[in-house]
Design a protein around this motif. Structure first.
Motif, short mmCIF file in Angstrom:
data_model
loop_
_atom_site.label_atom_id
_atom_site.label_comp_id
_atom_site.label_asym_id
_atom_site.label_seq_id
_atom_site.Cartn_x
_atom_site.Cartn_y
_atom_site.Cartn_z
N MET A 153 43.62 -9.02 31.41
CA MET A 153 42.21 -8.47 31.48
C MET A 153 41.72 -8.60 30.09
O MET A 153 42.13 -8.15 29.18
CB MET A 153 42.31 -7.10 32.27
N PRO A 154 40.27 -9.02 30.04
CA PRO A 154 39.67 -8.93 28.85
C PRO A 154 39.23 -7.39 28.51
O PRO A 154 39.30 -6.53 29.31
CB PRO A 154 38.11 -9.58 29.52
N GLU A 155 38.91 -7.32 27.05
CA GLU A 155 38.99 -6.04 26.53
C GLU A 155 38.02 -5.98 25.59
O GLU A 155 37.60 -6.81 24.92
CB GLU A 155 40.40 -5.50 25.82
N LEU A 156 37.43 -4.74 25.54
CA LEU A 156 36.58 -4.30 24.24
C LEU A 156 37.33 -3.47 23.27
O LEU A 156 37.93 -2.39 23.68
CB LEU A 156 35.24 -3.51 24.85
N VAL A 157 37.70 -4.00 22.17
CA VAL A 157 38.60 -3.33 21.22
C VAL A 157 37.91 -3.19 20.03
O VAL A 157 37.24 -3.97 19.40
CB VAL A 157 39.84 -4.51 20.92
N PHE A 158 38.20 -1.96 19.48
CA PHE A 158 37.32 -1.28 18.27
C PHE A 158 38.26 -1.23 17.38
O PHE A 158 39.15 -0.38 17.42
CB PHE A 158 36.70 -0.02 18.46
N PHE A 159 38.21 -1.90 16.08
CA PHE A 159 39.09 -1.80 15.08
C PHE A 159 38.34 -1.29 13.97
O PHE A 159 37.47 -1.48 13.57
CB PHE A 159 39.53 -3.24 14.43
N SER A 160 38.98 0.21 13.53
CA SER A 160 38.18 0.93 12.83
C SER A 160 39.12 1.46 11.47
O SER A 160 40.35 1.21 11.50
CB SER A 160 37.84 2.05 13.37
N GLY A 161 38.36 1.73 10.54
CA GLY A 161 38.94 2.23 9.41
C GLY A 161 38.04 2.64 8.26
O GLY A 161 36.95 2.61 8.48
N THR A 162 38.65 2.97 6.98
CA THR A 162 37.55 3.17 5.91
C THR A 162 37.27 1.95 5.48
O THR A 162 37.85 0.82 5.70
CB THR A 162 38.36 4.05 5.05
N MET A 163 36.38 1.91 4.40
CA MET A 163 36.11 0.73 3.79
C MET A 163 37.29 0.40 2.83
O MET A 163 38.13 1.04 2.64
CB MET A 163 34.93 0.81 2.57
N ASP A 164 37.23 -0.85 2.60
CA ASP A 164 38.56 -1.23 1.76
C ASP A 164 39.73 -1.60 2.46
O ASP A 164 40.78 -1.29 1.63
CB ASP A 164 38.31 -0.61 0.33
N CYS A 165 39.77 -1.25 3.72
CA CYS A 165 41.08 -1.29 4.26
C CYS A 165 41.39 -2.70 5.03
O CYS A 165 42.35 -2.80 5.98
CB CYS A 165 41.09 0.04 5.50
N GLY A 166 40.56 -3.75 4.98
CA GLY A 166 41.15 -5.01 5.61
C GLY A 166 40.42 -5.21 6.83
O GLY A 166 40.64 -6.10 7.36
N LYS A 167 39.28 -4.70 7.25
CA LYS A 167 38.64 -4.88 8.76
C LYS A 167 38.18 -6.34 8.66
O LYS A 167 38.52 -6.92 9.45
CB LYS A 167 37.69 -3.82 8.86
N SER A 168 37.31 -6.68 7.92
CA SER A 168 36.65 -8.14 8.14
C SER A 168 37.76 -9.36 7.57
O SER A 168 37.65 -10.24 8.20
CB SER A 168 35.76 -8.29 6.67
N THR A 169 38.86 -8.69 6.74
CA THR A 169 40.01 -9.93 6.76
C THR A 169 40.65 -9.90 8.00
O THR A 169 40.95 -11.19 8.43
CB THR A 169 41.13 -9.25 5.68
N LEU A 170 41.00 -8.84 8.75
CA LEU A 170 41.57 -9.05 10.20
C LEU A 170 40.64 -9.77 11.17
O LEU A 170 40.94 -10.61 11.88
CB LEU A 170 41.80 -7.69 10.78
N ALA A 171 39.38 -9.65 11.07
CA ALA A 171 38.45 -10.34 11.90
C ALA A 171 38.62 -11.83 11.60
O ALA A 171 38.58 -12.66 12.56
CB ALA A 171 36.93 -10.20 11.59
N LEU A 172 38.57 -12.14 10.27
CA LEU A 172 38.67 -13.52 10.04
C LEU A 172 40.13 -14.08 10.46
O LEU A 172 40.10 -15.30 10.91
CB LEU A 172 38.46 -13.62 8.39
N GLN A 173 41.18 -13.32 10.34
CA GLN A 173 42.44 -13.71 10.75
C GLN A 173 42.38 -13.89 12.34
O GLN A 173 42.96 -14.87 12.65
CB GLN A 173 43.51 -12.66 10.43
N ILE A 174 41.74 -13.06 13.11
CA ILE A 174 41.79 -13.42 14.62
C ILE A 174 41.08 -14.70 14.84
O ILE A 174 41.72 -15.52 15.46
CB ILE A 174 41.18 -12.05 15.02
N GLU A 175 39.83 -14.92 14.09
CA GLU A 175 39.24 -16.05 14.23
C GLU A 175 40.02 -17.34 13.92
O GLU A 175 40.03 -18.38 14.83
CB GLU A 175 38.12 -16.12 13.28
N HIS A 176 40.80 -17.23 12.79
CA HIS A 176 41.67 -18.48 12.24
C HIS A 176 42.81 -18.63 13.45
O HIS A 176 43.01 -19.92 13.89
CB HIS A 176 42.43 -18.02 10.84
N SER A 177 43.38 -17.69 13.82
CA SER A 177 44.48 -17.64 14.73
C SER A 177 44.10 -18.47 16.01
O SER A 177 45.02 -19.24 16.74
CB SER A 177 45.26 -16.40 14.90
#
Length: 231
Positions: free
Chosen positions: A1-25
């Protein structure tokens, strides 16, 4: 089933890096995504990480309609297998509703990335709406650290290294900014409450375990105010 997933954390914890990794994978497996961002540190229409990775994205400013944009893309013969929305804390609550509608009506996974609270420890409206609507809220496992070595849980805004607690909720800046520039720093709750940044700690040369003391309460005390010694 499709999902709306919210990845959260403080600044400098790698959120944008994970977004780019999901896009790459996903793109490496033949899937095509639509990437959105807002007020990225690298400039308009970019999704970037502090590791130096960057990709093109659609700038989702105030009034941008995510659902209408994706429907128009699909109606024109485009393809979309998933959606990535970075800096989601800056989005308006109605834009979060549009992301949820993409999941429910179009059957696409939506991955939103953002910090939960601002420099005053108040919820961003966009993040609050994501917590209310998301199928899952994932706290990133890469923990940022406060200057004292404890787990950082709060975002602080600084000017010249000093923490400020007033001003507009959204002011674009980054970590490790120079003097007199608006910057951000991650702190543990204790040092956020004490407004003690790394620069302030260095200047005061104190241990993170020392409580702040008003020196006038000691130096201005009258000798006759001291309690009599007990026999």
């Amino acid at each position: 089933m499709p999902e709306l997933v919210f990845f959260s954390g403080t600044m400098d914890c790698g959120k944008s890096t994970l977004a780019l990794q999901i896009e790459h994978s996903r793109s490496a497996r033949g899937l095509q995504g639509m990437i959105f961002t807002r007020d990225d540190r690298a400039g308009e229409g970019k999704l970037s990480s502090r590791l130096g990775l960057v990709t093109a994205a659609v700038e989702a400013g105030a009034g941008f309609d995510f659902y209408r944009h994706v429907v128009a893309h699909l109606s024109a013969g485009g393809r979309a297998d998933y959606v990535i929305a970075d800096e989601a804390q800056f989005l308006q609550p109605e834009q979060i509703d549009q992301l949820a509608r993409i999941v429910d009506d179009l059957g696409l996974d939506v991955f939103a990335f953002g910090i939960t609270t601002d420099f005053r420890s108040k919820l961003f409206p966009g993040s609050q709406r994501l917590v209310e609507l998301a199928d899952r809220v994932e706290v990133l496992q890469v923990e940022a650290l406060c200057w004292c070595g404890a787990r950082a849980t709060h975002n602080a805004r600084t000017v010249g290294g000093r923490m400020v607690v007033e001003g507009a909720q959204v002011v674009v800046g980054d970590v490790n900014q120079g003097e007199d520039e608006v910057g951000y720093e991650v702190l543990c709750r204790r040092h956020h409450r004490r407004r003690m940044t790394a620069a302030g700690a260095r200047a005061a040369a104190i241990s993170p375990d020392v409580l702040p003391v008003d020196p006038t309460s000691v130096t201005n005390r009258r000798p006759d105010s001291c309690p009599e010694p007990r026999p």
